[in-house]
Write a protein that holds these residues in place. Structure first.
Motif, PDB file in Angstrom:
ATOM      1  N   ASN A  80       0.792  -1.195   0.171  1.00  0.00           N
ATOM      2  CA  ASN A  80      -0.112  -0.120   0.050  1.00  0.00           C
ATOM      3  C   ASN A  80       0.600   0.982   0.134  1.00  0.00           C
ATOM      4  OD1 ASN A  80      -2.093  -1.250   0.117  1.00  0.00           O
ATOM      5  ND2 ASN A  80      -2.629  -1.325   2.296  1.00  0.00           N
ATOM      6  N   GLY A 138      -9.911  -4.213  -1.818  1.00  0.00           N
ATOM      7  CA  GLY A 138      -9.995  -3.589  -1.189  1.00  0.00           C
ATOM      8  C   GLY A 138      -9.958  -4.431   0.601  1.00  0.00           C
ATOM      9  N   LYS A 170       1.987   1.480  -3.687  1.00  0.00           N
ATOM     10  CA  LYS A 170       0.880   1.556  -4.885  1.00  0.00           C
ATOM     11  C   LYS A 170       0.229   2.643  -4.784  1.00  0.00           C
ATOM     12  CE  LYS A 170      -2.354  -1.237  -3.640  1.00  0.00           C
ATOM     13  NZ  LYS A 170      -2.984  -2.387  -3.876  1.00  0.00           N
ATOM     14  N   TYR A 171       0.301   3.598  -3.391  1.00  0.00           N
ATOM     15  CA  TYR A 171      -0.850   4.783  -3.121  1.00  0.00           C
ATOM     16  C   TYR A 171       0.427   6.094  -3.166  1.00  0.00           C
ATOM     17  CZ  TYR A 171      -4.469   1.798  -2.724  1.00  0.00           C
ATOM     18  OH  TYR A 171      -4.895   0.385  -3.212  1.00  0.00           O
ATOM     19  N   SER A 205      -8.272   7.861  -4.347  1.00  0.00           N
ATOM     20  CA  SER A 205      -7.115   7.116  -4.963  1.00  0.00           C
ATOM     21  C   SER A 205      -6.480   6.142  -6.023  1.00  0.00           C
ATOM     22  CB  SER A 205      -6.269   6.149  -2.897  1.00  0.00           C
ATOM     23  OG  SER A 205      -7.960   4.792  -3.139  1.00  0.00           O
ATOM     24  N   ARG A 256     -12.771   1.796  -0.859  1.00  0.00           N
ATOM     25  CA  ARG A 256     -11.377   1.706  -1.434  1.00  0.00           C
ATOM     26  C   ARG A 256     -11.594   3.183  -1.766  1.00  0.00           C
ATOM     27  NH1 ARG A 256      -8.930  -1.317  -6.309  1.00  0.00           N
ATOM     28  NH2 ARG A 256      -6.651  -0.703  -5.574  1.00  0.00           N
ATOM     29  N   LEU A 315      -6.600  -3.841   3.964  1.00  0.00           N
ATOM     30  CA  LEU A 315      -6.362  -3.128   5.381  1.00  0.00           C
ATOM     31  C   LEU A 315      -7.376  -4.444   6.167  1.00  0.00           C
ATOM     32  CD1 LEU A 315      -5.750   0.341   5.134  1.00  0.00           C
ATOM     33  CD2 LEU A 315      -4.096  -1.435   5.674  1.00  0.00           C
TER      34      LEU A 315
HETATM   35  P1  ADP Z   1      -6.381  -2.204  -1.467  1.00  0.00           P
HETATM   36  O1  ADP Z   1      -5.535  -1.328  -1.495  1.00  0.00           O
HETATM   37  O2  ADP Z   1      -6.802  -3.298  -2.656  1.00  0.00           O
HETATM   38  O3  ADP Z   1      -7.407  -0.712  -2.362  1.00  0.00           O
HETATM   39  P2  ADP Z   1      -7.417  -1.752   1.446  1.00  0.00           P
HETATM   40  O4  ADP Z   1      -7.816  -2.588   2.361  1.00  0.00           O
HETATM   41  O5  ADP Z   1      -5.929  -1.903   1.417  1.00  0.00           O
HETATM   42  O6  ADP Z   1      -7.079  -1.805  -0.454  1.00  0.00           O
HETATM   43  O7  ADP Z   1      -6.639  -0.246   1.305  1.00  0.00           O
HETATM   44  C1  ADP Z   1      -8.165   0.122   1.495  1.00  0.00           C
HETATM   45  C2  ADP Z   1      -7.691   1.926   0.848  1.00  0.00           C
HETATM   46  O8  ADP Z   1      -7.312   2.482   1.950  1.00  0.00           O
HETATM   47  C3  ADP Z   1      -7.209   1.728  -0.435  1.00  0.00           C
HETATM   48  O9  ADP Z   1      -8.548   1.948  -1.679  1.00  0.00           O
HETATM   49  C4  ADP Z   1      -6.633   3.220  -0.385  1.00  0.00           C
HETATM   50  O10 ADP Z   1      -7.322   4.157  -0.819  1.00  0.00           O
HETATM   51  C5  ADP Z   1      -6.267   3.056   1.185  1.00  0.00           C
HETATM   52  N1  ADP Z   1      -4.785   3.339   1.593  1.00  0.00           N
HETATM   53  C6  ADP Z   1      -4.345   2.403   2.205  1.00  0.00           C
HETATM   54  N2  ADP Z   1      -2.810   2.597   2.223  1.00  0.00           N
HETATM   55  C7  ADP Z   1      -3.104   3.582   1.871  1.00  0.00           C
HETATM   56  C8  ADP Z   1      -1.433   4.233   2.231  1.00  0.00           C
HETATM   57  N3  ADP Z   1      -0.624   3.849   2.147  1.00  0.00           N
HETATM   58  N4  ADP Z   1      -1.973   5.305   1.807  1.00  0.00           N
HETATM   59  C9  ADP Z   1      -2.621   6.385   0.791  1.00  0.00           C
HETATM   60  N5  ADP Z   1      -4.599   5.436   1.258  1.00  0.00           N
HETATM   61  C10 ADP Z   1      -3.567   4.192   1.010  1.00  0.00           C
END
Ligand code: ADP
Length: 476
Positions: free
Chosen positions: A378, A439, A381-382, A430, A426, A442
């Motif tokens: 994450n 989603g 990715k973000y 982002s 999600r 986390l």
């Molecule tokens: P996914 O990555 O599959 O979308 P996650 O459950 O890992 O699902 O994360 C849920 C949401 O939380 C993500 O879609 C994103 O919007 C946000 N998110 C998670 N980690 C981060 C991060 N390090 N920085 C910014 N946004 C984040």
């Protein structure tokens, strides 16, 4: 959709305010009605003691000589004016009334009279009171009474400030005079010529009339407030449930979209590779067959992984863990070393607190590895920075070990933080560049943390980055 929510909210609030207003008006009307209907049960005693006190006198003890001294010397002059010049008579009558008012207003024994009445009537509560003349008539030699003062057709020659609806307001501290607080009205006249007739009233009510009335309608007030509170609470609960349902259905449709996309990519690759394999030319080329078979193998693995992830995370409600005592620094270093081999484009740092270097924790190492990988995935990715950076710190606070995972990514809005651990959530904001995901990452993290009875919190600022703080209590 956002507008729809806003409109619903505004309509609901306006309706609620309207309802609250109606309730307040009804309550106020009830109060007014009760206030006007208020019956003071000591009226009889007051009337009886007052009447006794002013027997052979007028208004207050000692007031009769004062009134006599003003009116009697004027009989002849008033009679002349009455027969010759009505206007002059009216002016003289008004002047006389003002003199009577002034003399009685300054007479000043009304307070002591009231105290005397209270004492004789055994009335302990304090009273507002007022004395008022509502009639003053004069009689010359023809047995006919002539108005010196008429409260219905008030004289404009008498200052309005000393008059009230009931007549000439002599003295007192009771402002609103009405039938409810009128204790007694007395009239005194004489059968002889050249005499006058006077009518006056005594008004009184207890200081706590308002409190008594409020007491009387207290159940209505409480009921009104409770029903308003109940409506507010119902409104909040309904609105919250509705928003939650809406979010859930949005999340589900987002999930379906993501899953379709995620599954389609490897599936398409497999279909295309399979088609190429059937090609005669390709079949003869051993290297090409090997390459295509590798693609099919990799994409099948990806598909299996995806199906496994969905099935595992979407169906679990509580993660089964098997803990073992382990040095967290070492474990973290191992996971990071392996991760760095896979991802070479990012700067992943680990700065362990020396105090925490030898700390042992009870942890499921398999799930910890997946947890940390999810966090790192994450964090990268973000992240739209050219130089992506993730720093992992440990920190010892008394018996608690903190593991902080800090990135320089896109960060999150406070609104988003509230939902990121929800299943399938999600944040649409982002999703620029369509980062892979369902989603569930986390959500899994939350299951992992809860199963260990640990805690995870997030600090984040949009555009600056995020820090996930894992708190491990009672670390050894
Ligand atoms: P996914 O990555 O599959 O979308 P996650 O459950 O890992 O699902 O994360 C849920 C949401 O939380 C993500 O879609 C994103 O919007 C946000 N998110 C998670 N980690 C981060 C991060 N390090 N920085 C910014 N946004 C984040």
């Amino acid at each position: 959709m956002k507008y729809q929510v806003k409109i619903y909210g505004i309509v609901a609030i306006v309706c609620f305010l309207g309802l609250a207003l109606v309730q307040v008006i009804l309550l106020y009307n009830t109060y007014e009605r009760q206030y006007n209907r208020f019956y003071y049960d000591k009226k009889g005693t007051l009337a009886e003691v007052y009447a006794r006190t002013v027997t052979n006198d007028k208004i207050f003890p000692g007031a009769q000589p004062v009134i006599d001294s003003i009116i009697i010397p004027q009989y002849r002059q008033l009679e002349t004016l009455y027969t010759s010049d009505r206007k002059a008579f009216d002016a003289a009558a008004a002047q006389l009334m003002v003199r009577v008012y002034k003399a009685l207003h300054h007479y000043g024994n009304a307070d002591s009279l009231l105290n005397q009445i209270r004492e004789e009537g055994h009335i302990s509560e304090k009273l507002y009171y007022a004395f008022c003349i509502h009639r003053l008539q004069i009689k010359f030699s023809d047995h006919h009474y002539i108005n010196l003062y008429d409260p219905i057709n008030k004289s404009s020659l008498i200052p309005a400030g000393i008059q009230c609806e009931q007549g000439l307001y002599l003295t007192g501290n009771l402002r609103s005079l009405n039938e409810n607080n009128r204790i007694i009205t007395l009239s005194v006249s004489s059968a002889t010529d050249y005499s006058y007739a006077i009518g006056y009233s005594f008004y009184a009510e207890p200081y706590d009339r308002q409190a008594t009335v409020l007491q009387q309608i207290k159940f209505t007030i409480i009921l009104t407030l409770l029903s308003l509170l109940a409506i507010t609470a119902l409104f909040i609960v309904t609105m919250r449930n509705w928003l939650r349902q809406k979010l859930l259905s949005e999340m589900k449709s987002d999930f379906i979209n993501s899953i379709t996309h995620e599954f389609n990519t490897p599936l398409t690759a497999i279909i295309v590779a399979n088609k190429s394999l059937r090609n005669e030319k390709t079949l003869g080329n051993k290297e090409a067959v090997q390459g295509l078979s590798d693609i099919i193998g990799r994409q099948s693995d990806r598909l299996r992984q995806l199906i496994g992830q969905v099935l595992e995370v979407a169906t679990i409600n509580r993660l089964q863990i098997s803990r073992q005592r382990c040095n967290l620094h070492q474990l973290t270093t191992q996971v990071l070393d392996a991760y760095r081999l896979k991802v070479t484009t990012a700067d992943i740092q680990f700065s362990g607190d020396p105090d925490a270097a030898d700390i042992l924790v009870e942890v499921d190492t398999f799930h910890f590895t997946t947890f940390l990988q999810n966090m790192l995935d994450n964090a990268l990715k973000y992240n739209r920075q050219e130089h992506k950076q993730v720093t992992i710190h440990t920190m010892m606070q008394k018996n608690t070990l903190e593991l902080r995972i800090e990135d320089n990514g896109i960060g999150m809005h406070q609104r988003t933080i509230r939902h990121i651990f929800d299943k399938f959530y999600r944040d649409p904001a982002s999703q620029a560049g369509h980062p892979k995901g369902l989603g569930l990452g986390l959500y899994y993290v939350k299951q992992f943390v809860e199963a260990h009875k640990w805690k995870i919190t997030v600090e984040s600022e949009q555009g600056k980055g995020s820090t996930f703080i894992l708190t491990i209590p009672n670390s050894i």
